[in-house]
Design a protein around this motif. Structure first.
Motif, PDB file in Angstrom:
ATOM      1  N   ALA A  48       0.839  -1.194   0.000  1.00 53.71           N
ATOM      2  CA  ALA A  48       0.000   0.000   0.000  1.00 53.71           C
ATOM      3  C   ALA A  48       0.875   1.246   0.000  1.00 53.71           C
ATOM      4  O   ALA A  48       0.569   2.244  -0.649  1.00 53.71           O
ATOM      5  CB  ALA A  48      -0.918  -0.001   1.213  1.00 53.71           C
ATOM      6  N   VAL A  49       1.967   1.207   0.751  1.00 54.83           N
ATOM      7  CA  VAL A  49       2.928   2.311   0.772  1.00 54.83           C
ATOM      8  C   VAL A  49       4.319   1.731   0.983  1.00 54.83           C
ATOM      9  O   VAL A  49       4.520   0.838   1.805  1.00 54.83           O
ATOM     10  CB  VAL A  49       2.588   3.336   1.881  1.00 54.83           C
ATOM     11  CG1 VAL A  49       2.520   2.692   3.254  1.00 54.83           C
ATOM     12  CG2 VAL A  49       3.595   4.466   1.893  1.00 54.83           C
ATOM     13  N   GLU A  50       5.261   2.232   0.217  1.00 55.95           N
ATOM     14  CA  GLU A  50       6.660   1.835   0.392  1.00 55.95           C
ATOM     15  C   GLU A  50       7.539   3.053   0.147  1.00 55.95           C
ATOM     16  O   GLU A  50       7.376   3.780  -0.841  1.00 55.95           O
ATOM     17  CB  GLU A  50       7.052   0.707  -0.556  1.00 55.95           C
ATOM     18  CG  GLU A  50       8.512   0.292  -0.379  1.00 55.95           C
ATOM     19  CD  GLU A  50       8.820  -1.104  -0.906  1.00 55.95           C
ATOM     20  OE1 GLU A  50       9.952  -1.567  -0.703  1.00 55.95           O
ATOM     21  OE2 GLU A  50       7.918  -1.718  -1.510  1.00 55.95           O
ATOM     22  N   ALA A  51       8.447   3.292   1.071  1.00 57.63           N
ATOM     23  CA  ALA A  51       9.410   4.381   0.953  1.00 57.63           C
ATOM     24  C   ALA A  51      10.803   3.801   1.117  1.00 57.63           C
ATOM     25  O   ALA A  51      11.023   2.957   1.989  1.00 57.63           O
ATOM     26  CB  ALA A  51       9.152   5.442   2.016  1.00 57.63           C
ATOM     27  N   ALA A  52      11.723   4.257   0.294  1.00 56.57           N
ATOM     28  CA  ALA A  52      13.093   3.742   0.334  1.00 56.57           C
ATOM     29  C   ALA A  52      14.083   4.897   0.326  1.00 56.57           C
ATOM     30  O   ALA A  52      14.015   5.782  -0.530  1.00 56.57           O
ATOM     31  CB  ALA A  52      13.357   2.828  -0.863  1.00 56.57           C
ATOM     32  N   GLY A  53      14.967   4.904   1.313  1.00 52.74           N
ATOM     33  CA  GLY A  53      16.026   5.904   1.363  1.00 52.74           C
ATOM     34  C   GLY A  53      15.536   7.329   1.470  1.00 52.74           C
ATOM     35  O   GLY A  53      16.176   8.253   0.949  1.00 52.74           O
ATOM     36  N   VAL A  54      14.428   7.549   2.169  1.00 53.20           N
ATOM     37  CA  VAL A  54      13.837   8.885   2.238  1.00 53.20           C
ATOM     38  C   VAL A  54      14.697   9.807   3.101  1.00 53.20           C
ATOM     39  O   VAL A  54      15.114   9.450   4.214  1.00 53.20           O
ATOM     40  CB  VAL A  54      12.404   8.811   2.799  1.00 53.20           C
ATOM     41  CG1 VAL A  54      11.901  10.200   3.183  1.00 53.20           C
ATOM     42  CG2 VAL A  54      11.475   8.181   1.779  1.00 53.20           C
ATOM     43  N   GLY A  55      14.948  10.990   2.588  1.00 48.33           N
ATOM     44  CA  GLY A  55      15.672  12.018   3.328  1.00 48.33           C
ATOM     45  C   GLY A  55      15.092  13.378   3.035  1.00 48.33           C
ATOM     46  O   GLY A  55      14.441  13.594   2.018  1.00 48.33           O
ATOM     47  N   VAL A  56      15.317  14.323   3.942  1.00 49.90           N
ATOM     48  CA  VAL A  56      14.850  15.696   3.775  1.00 49.90           C
ATOM     49  C   VAL A  56      15.975  16.632   4.181  1.00 49.90           C
ATOM     50  O   VAL A  56      16.587  16.464   5.249  1.00 49.90           O
ATOM     51  CB  VAL A  56      13.600  15.988   4.636  1.00 49.90           C
ATOM     52  CG1 VAL A  56      13.204  17.453   4.528  1.00 49.90           C
ATOM     53  CG2 VAL A  56      12.439  15.102   4.215  1.00 49.90           C
ATOM     54  N   ARG A  57      16.230  17.616   3.332  1.00 49.15           N
ATOM     55  CA  ARG A  57      17.250  18.625   3.624  1.00 49.15           C
ATOM     56  C   ARG A  57      16.667  20.016   3.449  1.00 49.15           C
ATOM     57  O   ARG A  57      15.850  20.253   2.561  1.00 49.15           O
ATOM     58  CB  ARG A  57      18.462  18.458   2.716  1.00 49.15           C
ATOM     59  CG  ARG A  57      19.271  17.197   3.005  1.00 49.15           C
ATOM     60  CD  ARG A  57      20.550  17.126   2.180  1.00 49.15           C
ATOM     61  NE  ARG A  57      21.342  15.968   2.534  1.00 49.15           N
ATOM     62  CZ  ARG A  57      22.224  15.938   3.543  1.00 49.15           C
ATOM     63  NH1 ARG A  57      22.414  17.047   4.267  1.00 49.15           N
ATOM     64  NH2 ARG A  57      22.901  14.846   3.812  1.00 49.15           N
ATOM     65  N   ALA A  58      17.100  20.922   4.322  1.00 46.67           N
ATOM     66  CA  ALA A  58      16.697  22.319   4.239  1.00 46.67           C
ATOM     67  C   ALA A  58      17.815  23.126   3.599  1.00 46.67           C
ATOM     68  O   ALA A  58      18.986  22.921   3.924  1.00 46.67           O
ATOM     69  CB  ALA A  58      16.390  22.868   5.627  1.00 46.67           C
ATOM     70  N   PRO A  59      17.487  24.015   2.676  1.00 48.59           N
ATOM     71  CA  PRO A  59      18.520  24.844   2.050  1.00 48.59           C
ATOM     72  C   PRO A  59      19.331  25.606   3.097  1.00 48.59           C
ATOM     73  O   PRO A  59      18.776  26.186   4.031  1.00 48.59           O
ATOM     74  CB  PRO A  59      17.708  25.810   1.176  1.00 48.59           C
ATOM     75  CG  PRO A  59      16.427  25.101   0.911  1.00 48.59           C
ATOM     76  CD  PRO A  59      16.146  24.307   2.146  1.00 48.59           C
ATOM     77  N   GLY A  60      20.659  25.566   2.938  1.00 47.49           N
ATOM     78  CA  GLY A  60      21.536  26.278   3.856  1.00 47.49           C
ATOM     79  C   GLY A  60      21.798  25.575   5.161  1.00 47.49           C
ATOM     80  O   GLY A  60      22.522  26.093   6.013  1.00 47.49           O
ATOM     81  N   ARG A  61      21.219  24.395   5.357  1.00 46.74           N
ATOM     82  CA  ARG A  61      21.456  23.648   6.590  1.00 46.74           C
ATOM     83  C   ARG A  61      22.216  22.375   6.263  1.00 46.74           C
ATOM     84  O   ARG A  61      21.793  21.589   5.410  1.00 46.74           O
ATOM     85  CB  ARG A  61      20.124  23.314   7.265  1.00 46.74           C
ATOM     86  CG  ARG A  61      20.281  22.461   8.504  1.00 46.74           C
ATOM     87  CD  ARG A  61      18.978  22.290   9.248  1.00 46.74           C
ATOM     88  NE  ARG A  61      19.076  21.269  10.274  1.00 46.74           N
ATOM     89  CZ  ARG A  61      18.142  21.030  11.180  1.00 46.74           C
ATOM     90  NH1 ARG A  61      17.039  21.750  11.185  1.00 46.74           N
ATOM     91  NH2 ARG A  61      18.305  20.077  12.070  1.00 46.74           N
ATOM     92  N   GLU A  62      23.339  22.184   6.945  1.00 51.89           N
ATOM     93  CA  GLU A  62      24.206  21.041   6.633  1.00 51.89           C
ATOM     94  C   GLU A  62      23.583  19.725   7.070  1.00 51.89           C
ATOM     95  O   GLU A  62      23.579  18.745   6.328  1.00 51.89           O
ATOM     96  CB  GLU A  62      25.562  21.237   7.308  1.00 51.89           C
ATOM     97  CG  GLU A  62      26.565  20.132   6.988  1.00 51.89           C
ATOM     98  CD  GLU A  62      27.927  20.397   7.594  1.00 51.89           C
ATOM     99  OE1 GLU A  62      28.756  19.474   7.585  1.00 51.89           O
ATOM    100  OE2 GLU A  62      28.163  21.522   8.071  1.00 51.89           O
ATOM    101  N   ALA A  63      23.072  19.686   8.283  1.00 49.77           N
ATOM    102  CA  ALA A  63      22.506  18.436   8.802  1.00 49.77           C
ATOM    103  C   ALA A  63      21.127  18.192   8.200  1.00 49.77           C
ATOM    104  O   ALA A  63      20.317  19.112   8.085  1.00 49.77           O
ATOM    105  CB  ALA A  63      22.397  18.503  10.320  1.00 49.77           C
TER     106      ALA A  63
END
Length: 709
Positions: A48-63
């Motif tokens: 029904a749902v599958e996510a692989a290697g999901v990441g989120v980054r904010a502009p200007g933020r390293e972590a």
């Protein structure tokens, strides 16, 4: 596969082969092997749902905000997402919906499949046909004037035949136990009622995937049961998968305990990385200590295991002995002291509360003395208990549609037709006609006490707080005292600046250097230093709540603090910090009145409880005394958590031998709040190590010095 917290972590290629009791074994990849590739394709098609290697980054933020998270749910399966505040739980759900990156200025990584289709590059509107969503702030999704229209909207968007829509509205509202709200105006709903309507709207279209972001955070016990039953109902036919973010695990699980939680769980750390994945029972049992120390709320049995080192929960003699020792432990010598206050921070009652000196107390001298003894919990300092805010015969509610102030005379019913004054600031304002929620309410707030406001959803808690703050007109009666500070139920409504540090500084008039010092102190106390330069609207739900409290407490000139659901959506660590702030403010002489559905938090923090039921103030008294009134709790739609019920009813010493059962209860609950894992109590049994009073990573030390002030 790496071992993380004793349970194998999900790798970037797919879900853990141990998930769902081995049902996902076909999803384990063998790089480059055709057979494995075919199995992977089949797995995606059946998910029904599958996510692989999901990441989120904010502009200007390293972590990153979220890093390398993977999960898979088949139709009919449920998964719980655990993690401390700011770990990226809501961001994960927003990646699945497409809000990130299509509606927010954030970069998303990885792939997302819904109902067998790769939707990674598809915007929110295209994904919405497979999803039902209850967001962390459900009010943000309400866009129509009536409840039935709001629930009908997704049905119309999905092209449901018009002749079927009315029955589908009834079905969805019934699942959410909100049928009585069908013809109500959405603008007049309480926070909990909005949450029920949001759930009904999410269920109406019968989605393939239901995403729930803290769906019980503002609900009374009946509402929590409705959410639990609704989730059971939608997965029963095997067509809908449910992904749940939830802090109130015991409340959601209900009397059956952790066995009623979703069968699978994943854990995120503060950096948004995956710590563990697997069957929920395994994740909790093998990682209770680390999850507890990371700041996560746990089901009671797992929490007690993490703290005492003994399994079995309240049925365990060793656990009961630990609680008895915690309740009987004497408070340290510095227990009555508040956190050191800079010389520039005068007591908030030093000036403005003098205006109330002529206001007569409704409590007799003998009763006041008795109340003083009962209100001053073990280790808490006695206070002068000067009345700093009072309401007499106040009727509160939302203004009726189209209501206008009436400035001439008084109507026959005495409601909405006369002038009242705020004696504390000398201003007069007309009362306008309201739809009464609470009538004839009398209450007093005294310097140096913490008071909890309780009641079912829709009982008038928020309306009463807003009326006391001067932000909602009263229908009748009088409010005496200076205008209080107010922390809203929805923090975003108070944000005025574009940076966290600037938000705290709003309204401060001291010299720049002094303002900078106040801001830095608030950032440190409320654990906001790492987001000091971020946009307040980009924070996690828990961070927003901490910011709203920090910004209000930066102002020292108001003797009363009002807070609407201050602990909802907070992890364990931030709940403890909020408790500490309330006790410290009371020790400095400020009166604190807060609403809550978390009776464990109430029992640990509040000196006194006010209960709203049947449109009136049904009770006002010492916390333990009120919470022991079973008939009152039933009338108000309240239910004691098992731990609080045990502490209040056990006849065993020290609980049964104390004149005030609340003193021992409060000490035990506060000790649990701030205890490190496997912590012993001086002079008592239980625990396998650790030291009472050890300072944890959150900077909170001894249980009593932390929150017993």
């Amino acid at each position: 596969m790496p071992e993380v917290f004793g349970v194998r972590a999900v790798d970037a290629g797919g879900a853990d082969a141990a998930d769902a009791g081995g049902a996902d074994a076909a999803d384990a990849r063998a790089a480059g092997a055709p057979a494995a590739s075919a199995a992977a394709d089949a797995s995606v098609a059946s998910a029904a749902v599958e996510a692989a290697g999901v990441g989120v980054r904010a502009p200007g933020r390293e972590a990153p905000l979220l890093a390398d998270v993977s999960l898979r749910l088949a139709p009919g399966e449920r998964m719980l997402v655990l993690g401390p505040s700011g770990s990226g739980k809501s961001s994960l759900l927003q990646v699945l919906t497409g809000v990130i990156p299509f509606s927010q200025n954030l970069d998303a990584e990885g792939t997302v499949h819904l109902d067998g289709d790769d939707v990674t590059d598809r915007p929110v509107i295209e994904r919405s046909r497979s999803l039902g969503v209850v967001a962390q702030d459900p009010s943000a999704a309400i866009c129509l004037a009536r409840v039935d229209e709001e629930v009908a909207l997704p049905l119309e968007n999905h092209g449901v035949p018009p002749e079927q829509i009315s029955a589908r509205i009834d079905e969805a509202l019934g699942l959410a136990a909100a049928g009585r709200l069908r013809e109500r105006a959405t603008a007049g709903l309480s926070g909990g009622e909005v949450q029920r309507v949001a759930l009904a709207a999410a269920l109406a279209a019968r989605p393939a995937v239901l995403l729930l972001d803290e769906p019980t955070s503002m609900l009374d016990p009946a509402g929590v049961r409705a959410v639990r039953s609704a989730v059971d109902a939608v997965v029963a036919d095997g067509r809908t998968a449910v992904l749940l973010v939830e802090h109130r695990l015991d409340e959601f699980a209900g009397p059956e305990g952790a066995a009623r939680l979703p069968g699978q769980a994943i854990v995120l750390d503060e950096g948004g990385r995956m710590l563990a994945s697997g069957p929920t029972a395994q994740v909790l049992s093998e990682n209770a200590v680390r999850l507890h120390d990371a700041g996560c709320w746990l089901p009671l049995d797992a929490e007690l295991l993490a703290i005492t080192g003994h399994p079995g929960g309240l049925a365990s003699p060793a656990v009961r002995e630990w609680l008895r020792a915690a309740a009987a432990a004497p408070a340290p010598a510095d227990d009555v002291k508040a956190a050191p206050a800079p010389s520039s921070r005068p007591s908030p009652t030093s000036k403005r509360s003098r205006r109330l000196s002529a206001f007569p107390s409704t409590t007799s001298g003998a009763d006041a003395a008795s109340h003083e003894d009962r209100g001053s919990r073990g280790g808490m300092p006695p206070h002068d208990r000067e009345v700093v805010l009072a309401a007499q015969g106040v009727t509160v509610g939302r203004p009726a549609p189209g209501a206008r102030p009436e400035r001439r005379g008084t109507g026959q019913d005495g409601i909405g037709r006369r002038w009242i004054g705020r004696r504390g600031n000398g201003r007069k304002r007309p009362v306008i006609e309201v739809e009464p929620v609470v009538s004839g309410g009398d209450l007093e707030l005294r310097a140096g006490e913490v008071v909890a406001l309780l009641g079912a959803n829709g009982s008038g808690k928020s309306s009463l707080l807003l009326t006391l703050a001067g932000l909602l007109p009263a229908g009748a009666g009088e409010i005496v005292g200076p205008r209080p500070s107010m922390v809203f139920q929805y923090p975003e409504l108070q944000f005025l600046a574009h940076r966290v540090r600037d938000e705290i500084a709003v309204g401060l008039t001291a010299p720049a250097a002094e303002v900078a010092g106040i801001v830095d102190r608030q950032l440190r106390i409320h654990r906001l230093e790492h987001v000091a330069d971020r946009d307040p609207h980009r924070l996690s739900g828990g961070e927003k709540r901490r910011l709203s409290l920090a910004a209000m407490l930066a102002h020292d000139d108001r003797p009363v603090l009002l807070a609407d659901e201050p602990a909802f959506g907070l992890d364990r660590r931030d709940t403890v910090a909020t408790a500490r702030v309330f006790r410290d403010e009371a020790a400095r002489g400020r009166a604190v009145l807060f609403s809550s559905h978390d009776l464990r938090f109430v029992a640990a923090v509040a000196d006194r409880v006010i209960v709203l039921a049947d449109g009136v103030v049904a009770a006002d008294g010492p916390t333990a005394e009120v919470l022991q009134d079973a008939a009152l709790l039933r009338r108000a739609g309240l239910e004691l958590p098992p731990l609080v019920a045990w502490l209040l009813t056990t006849p065993e010493p020290p609980f049964g031998t104390q004149p005030d059962a609340g003193a021992g209860m409060a000490r035990a609950l506060r000790s649990l709040y701030v205890a490190t894992s496997h912590q012993s109590i001086a002079g008592g049994a239980g625990g396998t190590g650790g030291t009472a009073g050890a300072v944890g990573a959150d900077g909170v030390g001894d249980p009593h010095t932390a929150v017993a002030r």
